[in-house]
Design a protein around this motif. Structure first.
Motif, PDB file in Angstrom:
ATOM      1  N   SER A  12      -1.425  -3.333 -12.698  1.00 46.33           N
ATOM      2  CA  SER A  12      -1.396  -2.286 -13.245  1.00 46.33           C
ATOM      3  C   SER A  12      -0.349  -0.926 -12.763  1.00 46.33           C
ATOM      4  N   ASN A  86      -6.855   0.779 -21.481  1.00 42.84           N
ATOM      5  CA  ASN A  86      -7.606   1.603 -21.068  1.00 42.84           C
ATOM      6  C   ASN A  86      -8.963   2.060 -21.896  1.00 42.84           C
TER       7      ASN A  86
ATOM      8  N   SER B 180     -10.799   3.902 -14.891  1.00 44.37           N
ATOM      9  CA  SER B 180     -10.154   3.082 -14.009  1.00 44.37           C
ATOM     10  C   SER B 180     -10.834   3.412 -12.442  1.00 44.37           C
ATOM     11  N   ASP B 214      -7.708  -5.319 -11.548  1.00 44.25           N
ATOM     12  CA  ASP B 214      -7.136  -5.566 -12.692  1.00 44.25           C
ATOM     13  C   ASP B 214      -7.820  -6.606 -13.388  1.00 44.25           C
ATOM     14  N   ASN B 220      -6.320   1.470 -16.261  1.00 43.16           N
ATOM     15  CA  ASN B 220      -5.290   2.185 -15.220  1.00 43.16           C
ATOM     16  C   ASN B 220      -5.230   3.507 -15.241  1.00 43.16           C
ATOM     17  N   CYS B 221      -4.821   4.183 -14.064  1.00 42.61           N
ATOM     18  CA  CYS B 221      -4.774   5.495 -13.851  1.00 42.61           C
ATOM     19  C   CYS B 221      -3.733   6.154 -14.507  1.00 42.61           C
TER      20      CYS B 221
END
Ligand code: FES
Lengths: 224, 264
Positions: A12, A86, B180, B214, B220-221
């Motif tokens: 990520s 996401n 996240s 993950d 994901n940020c």
């Protein structure tokens, strides 16, 4: 591929650092592009000579174009993948989700959408100008493409100008979040500098998007 | 409930779901005799008492310490984790923050990595898996080391303590538009990376924890900072930045060379 390399490019953090890096690269390109566009304020000869000189760099032009295309493709591809991941990370959606007002902004929330607008814009932009109508002209005895005429004709349409300004508004929103966000992604966060960087990001967004939009409106008003 | 101050009426819309496999839905409840001095959880106790008396199943919700230190009380209140008050857990949120007659929507944390167990209870063991991947130090047994053997500047100790304030409640994941867990992970990586005791294992820790994060399908940020805004311990994005640094540093400097072995 060694395990460290593949691990980085599939993680990520590694992937979003690539998004940040290519994003900053594209930010740099926009500044160079804008400075070139400022010759449109001067007049047809200035712009045509600038464009002609640039295109006469030969192989350098192709290398730069390939580099830009690669940066763009990587930025877009990784961002799409990340956005999908996401969205799925949430699972079931909230019935009610409210912003606190201290975090998410309109800019940060709309990154995928402003990005998509910019993608569509870029494709049309290249078709309309680079592969747009070709005219020829002569400046001081040198034959060259009259790109100025292509550009000015395009901006005679209020619709074209409006779309261009809208796309620039999307660019402003995208870079206002993206520019400062890239630094955080690389791990740069500092009590004094980060707030200043955020202001710099907004200043960048206003200058670049505003600059492009100003040129387009100028040409629209000035007429052919 | 003869307390004269217990005069608020609250209209709740609560997510009810009998089990992970069952279909869930919102159910409306009217709670009378709510005192402004009650915590949000105590208001749920009142409601559950009423439900039990009526022979209905009480609403399942997680709680333990009720003083803001255990991180169990996970509730999405009107679309904000823990109700969105600065530095406040659900158990520390008081009903005086609401008005009589208010309608309040209460949902569980929503994240792929936090499967729903029942009603408002979710399984946050994904956090434990991230910790197991590297959120620890390998300590020597034996005599306690001398207190002043390791010199740590006060500012560094303070910053490590800020990160260590994380109670693992999951509000960061719940409020993050990307689901996240990077604020949680950033805090856990930071608290150890800042201190000499945590530094020998720092590179491997960063690589393994991010890998685990993950794999658990956390998002994901993208630097929205909703996590920072709803974190009851007010843990800041600088800890995510430190994690990004630690991860990058580990990627480009850490190399595990296998030595010896059977000549393979
Ligand atoms: S119940 Fe322990 S923090 Fe709220």
């Amino acid at each position: 591929m060694s395990s460290a390399v593949s691990r980085y490019f599939t993680s990520s953090i590694g992937r979003k650092q690539l998004i940040a890096l290519t994003g900053l690269g594209l930010c740099g390109f926009l500044v160079a592009h804008l400075l070139g566009n400022f010759t449109l304020f001067i007049g047809s000869d200035a712009f045509n000579i600038y464009a002609h000189k640039l295109m006469s760099l030969g192989p350098l032009v192709y290398i730069a174009e390939a580099g830009l295309a690669a940066m763009f493709a990587l930025h877009l591809g990784l961002a799409i993948k990340m956005t999908i991941e996401n969205k799925t990370a949430r699972g079931q959606k909230y019935y009610m989700k409210t912003r606190t007002g201290r975090g998410e902004t309109l800019m940060s929330a709309t990154m995928p959408y402003t990005g998509l607008i910019l993608f569509v814009f870029l494709i049309l932009h290249i078709l309309q100008f680079k592969f747009g109508p070709v005219y020829n002209t002569e400046v001081d005895g040198v034959f060259m493409r009259d790109l100025y005429r292509t550009v000015v004709e395009y901006f005679q349409s209020p619709l074209n100008t409006a779309w261009y300004v809208i796309a620039m508004a999307a660019a402003a929103m995208h870079t206002a979040h993206g520019f400062q966000s890239a630094f955080q992604t690389f791990g740069f966060n500092h009590g004094t500098w980060t707030p200043k960087l955020k202001i710099l990001g907004i200043a960048y967004a206003v200058f670049v998007a505003g600059g492009f939009a100003a040129v387009s409106i100028f040409l629209h008003v000035k007429g052919a | 409930m003869s307390d004269a101050t217990a005069n608020m009426t609250i209209y709740l819309k609560v997510w009810r779901q009998a089990s992970a496999a069952a279909e869930g839905k919102f159910v409306d409840y009217k709670v009378d005799h709510v005192s402004p001095d009650m915590s949000f959880l105590e208001m749920f106790d009142v409601l559950n008492d009423q439900l039990v008396k009526k022979g209905e199943a009480p609403i399942a919700f997680d709680h333990d310490c009720r003083e803001g230190i255990c991180g169990m009380c996970s509730m999405m209140i009107n679309g904000k984790a823990h109700g969105g008050e600065k530095g406040t857990t659900t158990c520390q949120l008081h009903m005086r923050k609401f008005k009589s007659g208010d309608a309040i929507v209460v949902e569980p944390w929503r994240a792929k990595a936090f499967p729903l167990v029942k009603d408002l209870v979710v399984d946050r063991s994904a956090f434990d898996k991230i910790i197991q991947a590297g959120g620890y130090t390998t300590a020597q047994t034996g005599n306690a080391p001398d207190a002043n053997a390791n010199l740590i500047p006060k500012t560094v100790a303070d910053e490590a303590m800020d990160a260590a304030a994380c109670i693992g409640c999951g509000a960061c994941v719940a409020s993050c538009p990307n689901g996240s867990a990077m604020l949680f992970m950033g805090a856990k990586i930071s608290q150890l990376a800042l201190l000499p005791q945590g530094q020998p294992e720092a590179p491997r820790r960063a690589l393994n924890m991010v890998k685990s994060h993950d794999e658990l399908l956390f998002g994901n940020c993208t630097n929205h900072a909703e996590c920072e805004a709803t974190c009851p311990k007010e843990i800041g994005l600088e800890h995510i930045a430190r994690m990004n640094r630690e991860y990058t540093k580990a990627t480009f400097t850490y190399h595990e060379k296998v030595r010896g072995g059977d000549g393979a």
